[in-house]
Design an enzyme around this catalytic site. Structure first.
Site, PDB file in Angstrom:
ATOM      1  N   GLY A 191       0.817  -1.210   0.000  1.00  0.00           N
ATOM      2  CA  GLY A 191       0.000   0.000   0.000  1.00  0.00           C
ATOM      3  C   GLY A 191       0.848   1.254   0.000  1.00  0.00           C
ATOM      4  O   GLY A 191       2.076   1.220  -0.098  1.00  0.00           O
ATOM      5  N   TRP A 192       0.178   2.385   0.139  1.00  0.00           N
ATOM      6  CA  TRP A 192       0.842   3.685   0.054  1.00  0.00           C
ATOM      7  C   TRP A 192       1.917   3.821   1.123  1.00  0.00           C
ATOM      8  O   TRP A 192       1.766   3.352   2.252  1.00  0.00           O
ATOM      9  CB  TRP A 192      -0.180   4.803   0.212  1.00  0.00           C
ATOM     10  CG  TRP A 192      -1.426   4.604  -0.613  1.00  0.00           C
ATOM     11  CD1 TRP A 192      -1.566   3.883  -1.762  1.00  0.00           C
ATOM     12  CD2 TRP A 192      -2.714   5.148  -0.323  1.00  0.00           C
ATOM     13  NE1 TRP A 192      -2.856   3.944  -2.210  1.00  0.00           N
ATOM     14  CE2 TRP A 192      -3.589   4.714  -1.339  1.00  0.00           C
ATOM     15  CE3 TRP A 192      -3.213   5.965   0.698  1.00  0.00           C
ATOM     16  CZ2 TRP A 192      -4.931   5.071  -1.380  1.00  0.00           C
ATOM     17  CZ3 TRP A 192      -4.553   6.312   0.662  1.00  0.00           C
ATOM     18  CH2 TRP A 192      -5.397   5.865  -0.366  1.00  0.00           C
ATOM     19  N   GLN A 213       7.600   6.488  -1.862  1.00  0.00           N
ATOM     20  CA  GLN A 213       7.720   7.592  -2.806  1.00  0.00           C
ATOM     21  C   GLN A 213       9.115   8.183  -2.845  1.00  0.00           C
ATOM     22  O   GLN A 213       9.603   8.599  -3.895  1.00  0.00           O
ATOM     23  CB  GLN A 213       6.709   8.685  -2.440  1.00  0.00           C
ATOM     24  CG  GLN A 213       5.278   8.224  -2.586  1.00  0.00           C
ATOM     25  CD  GLN A 213       4.317   9.031  -1.741  1.00  0.00           C
ATOM     26  OE1 GLN A 213       4.699   9.909  -0.998  1.00  0.00           O
ATOM     27  NE2 GLN A 213       3.046   8.712  -1.848  1.00  0.00           N
ATOM     28  N   ASP A 445      -1.159  18.631   8.569  1.00  0.00           N
ATOM     29  CA  ASP A 445      -2.242  18.664   7.582  1.00  0.00           C
ATOM     30  C   ASP A 445      -3.437  17.849   8.052  1.00  0.00           C
ATOM     31  O   ASP A 445      -4.453  17.800   7.374  1.00  0.00           O
ATOM     32  CB  ASP A 445      -1.742  18.109   6.235  1.00  0.00           C
ATOM     33  CG  ASP A 445      -1.284  16.668   6.340  1.00  0.00           C
ATOM     34  OD1 ASP A 445      -2.113  15.769   6.132  1.00  0.00           O
ATOM     35  OD2 ASP A 445      -0.110  16.429   6.645  1.00  0.00           O
ATOM     36  N   GLU A 498       5.936  18.900   0.772  1.00  0.00           N
ATOM     37  CA  GLU A 498       4.620  19.144   0.200  1.00  0.00           C
ATOM     38  C   GLU A 498       4.210  20.559   0.556  1.00  0.00           C
ATOM     39  O   GLU A 498       4.401  20.996   1.691  1.00  0.00           O
ATOM     40  CB  GLU A 498       3.577  18.173   0.759  1.00  0.00           C
ATOM     41  CG  GLU A 498       3.724  16.767   0.269  1.00  0.00           C
ATOM     42  CD  GLU A 498       2.706  15.846   0.905  1.00  0.00           C
ATOM     43  OE1 GLU A 498       1.924  16.313   1.752  1.00  0.00           O
ATOM     44  OE2 GLU A 498       2.699  14.658   0.568  1.00  0.00           O
TER      45      GLU A 498
END
Length: 601
Positions: A191-192, A213, A445, A498
């Site tokens: 998964g991510w 990533q 976030d 980000e």
């Protein structure tokens, strides 16, 4: 951190964006095993009414849990801590799990939030876990992008099935480890995932990032590296893949210009000491592979062993007396800064000890002195705005520290998430030659106290000092610039960013005539600067029509150079027009494919 690669070069299935959700779970303290006898300093004599001298040494508190191979019920205790910490993303539990030298069998140490596991030998191979040290993402439905704030250090691991799983995101260092097998950096099910950092470690087998990533590996040795998604950076890594950015996205430096490994606690017989590794230049490979590591050590009697509830005045009195600081796991509220004024001072946290400045204070300030070592703690912004949270050197600091720099290692900063927090600028580096080695500076976030103005934080990291080196720089979501660099001859090896998700509209991020504030801005006055392997991502989910002109901004000067830059629009939630200045192709659509610049200018 968040988001989602579209595909990996390993041929694994595409992975998607994570849900931006906070997780919190009730947590209670766990009784500890073992500690230390107090080695108190003598109190001053005479009729003076001044306070007694603070003692050095002492026990390590209830949330440092010490095991030896004969300790009964080790697995049950590990499971007990993990049950409390598995999903406790914004809770108050803090734990250090320490293993005395020896061999341990049949263990699976699952590591949750605010939990550190470490060996107490002088070398990782002094303490062997025949089993696993596991981070997975079952608590978040197989999504590892929020597996923050946990660490493993100074252990050898012989994985049960040949491969150890360490599926982490930001602020989760893997230091001074020896994996006698392979290392899988993805969660079960691939998964991510959004990590991460390895240093001074040897992985005998292959490292498989799969869905990760980005990743930075420094001064280590690997038996192989499987794949890359967006940004894989290596410096001083034996066995690293060759330079090939952007396809595969490998940035490879043969050595690290300057490094000095993080201090660590170890046992010398029955006595605790803190080892202080020496500085290396043009470093490559691990520091511990050939006998005793190089450096010096200090007995615990030279440390004030701080417990939660202690005041800033007491911490500063300990420093004034010449003691070092060892921050045991827990939460420390500060009504004034911890002030480090003496050269070679060590401030070492265990188990993600957390400093919260109250009433707008700065958490910690360092004078313009040689050789300070800050390591292993979290600074959490308070509800009243602080001008700064961490200052290394006063404004105008100019002394030459090239022979004995200050290091900032695994020092993490958070604004919001555990409740409202505010800070104008989070980390300010004024002292020359400072090494910032792995930090995550994060305006939250998700979680509690999150909103464009609720956890307002305009600037992440500001570097004013000359000759500063950053190795492993993660800075995310600030209202304006994430990184501003004013010092000369600065260098950054690996940057992950980000932009703030929650910008309400284009006007809110307008920077004069420029659309948006760059993630990484080198001031126009700078004539020499260099960066390798830098990435910025946007995910403007409140207003997906927002356009960010570029991720990087720098003066056009012959001495200002960048290598291997990328920007990514995550699922089309906002777009970049350029990569750096006015160079690089725009991102477009929803395919989450990076736009890259291999060399600038």
């Amino acid at each position: 951190m968040t988001p989602s690669p579209s595909s990996s070069s390993s041929g694994r299935p595409a992975v998607g964006r994570r849900a931006v959700l906070g997780a919190a779970a009730a947590v209670a303290s766990v009784p500890a095993l073992g500690g230390l006898a107090t080695s108190a300093a003598a109190a001053p004599s005479g009729r003076s009414k001044s306070p007694k001298a603070l003692p050095g040494g002492g026990d390590l508190g209830p949330n440092v849990i010490v095991f030896d191979p004969s300790t009964p019920g080790i697995q049950a205790k590990l499971d007990e801590v993990f049950k409390k910490q598995e999903s406790a993303q914004f809770d108050t539990g803090r734990y250090a799990l320490l293993f005395k030298p020896g061999s341990y069998s049949g263990l699976n140490a699952q590591i949750g939030f605010y939990t550190s596991i470490a060996g107490l030998g002088l070398s990782p191979d002094d303490t062997t876990i025949n089993g696993d040290i596991t981070v997975d993402a079952g608590w978040f439905n197989g999504n590892a992008t929020q597996n923050f704030w946990r660490s493993a250090e100074n252990l050898a691991v012989v994985p049960v099935n040949g491969t150890n799983r360490w599926a982490v995101a930001q602020a989760a260092p893997f230091r001074r480890m020896h994996v006698r097998g392979g290392l899988n950096l993805a969660p079960d099910g691939y998964g991510w995932a959004s990590g991460g950092y390895i240093a001074d470690s040897r992985i005998d087998g292959q490292v498989g990032p799969y869905s990760q990533q980005q990743w930075y590996t420094r001064d280590s040795a690997v038996g192989g590296w499987l794949n890359g998604v967006w940004n894989m950076v290596f410096s001083g890594v034996e066995g690293a893949p060759g330079q090939s950015f952007p396809d595969p996205p490998y940035t490879t430096l043969d050595s690290t210009p300057v490094s000095r490994e993080k201090p660590f606690l170890y046992l010398d017989g029955s006595d605790y000491r803190v080892f202080l590794p020496e500085k290396r230049t043009n470093a490559r490979g691990v520091t511990w592979g050939n006998g005793t590591p190089r450096g010096t050590s200090l007995p615990l009697s030279q440390f004030y062993v701080a417990k939660p509830g202690v005041t800033a005045d007491t911490l500063n009195e300990a420093l004034t007396q010449g003691l070092q600081l060892l921050l045991t796991p827990g939460i420390y509220h500060l009504d004034k800064p911890i002030q480090v004024n003496k050269a070679n001072t060590v401030v070492l946290g265990l188990g993600y000890a957390t400093l919260i400045p109250d009433n707008g204070a700065t958490a910690l300030k360092v004078a313009d002195v040689d050789g300070v070592r800050l390591a292993g703690f979290l600074i959490d912004a308070g509800s009243v705005n602080s001008d700064t949270l961490l200052e290394v050197g006063p404004e105008g600091a100019s002394a030459d520290h090239s022979g004995n720099p200050t290091t900032v290692q695994d020092v993490f900063i958070r604004i919001g998430g555990a409740g409202p927090g505010k800070a104008t600028t989070s980390m300010v580096i004024n002292s020359r030659h400072t090494i910032v080695d792995h930090t995550w500076v994060w305006r939250a976030d998700h979680g509690d106290g999150v909103g464009w103005e609720t956890n307002r934080a305009d600037y992440g990291v500001r570097v004013n000092g000359d000759d500063v080196l950053a190795t492993g720089l993660f800075v995310e979501h600030f209202n304006k610039y994430d990184v501003q660099w004013f010092g000369q001859r600065g260098r950054t090896i690996f940057f992950q960013n980000e932009k703030a998700y929650d910008a309400p509209n284009q006007a809110a991020i307008q920077n004069g005539s420029i659309k948006g504030y760059a993630a990484y801005k080198v001031d126009d006055s700078v004539t020499t600067h260099e960066g390798w392997g830098l990435g910025s991502y946007c995910y403007y989910n409140v207003d997906p029509s927002i356009v960010q002109h570029h991720g990087f901004a720098a003066p056009n000067a012959s001495g200002v150079k960048f290598h291997n830059l990328l920007v990514v629009s995550l699922g089309g939630q906002g777009q970049y027009e350029r990569v750096i200045n006015d160079t690089g192709s725009p991102t477009s659509g929803t395919d989450t494919v990076p736009s890259t610049v291999v060399s600038y200018p």
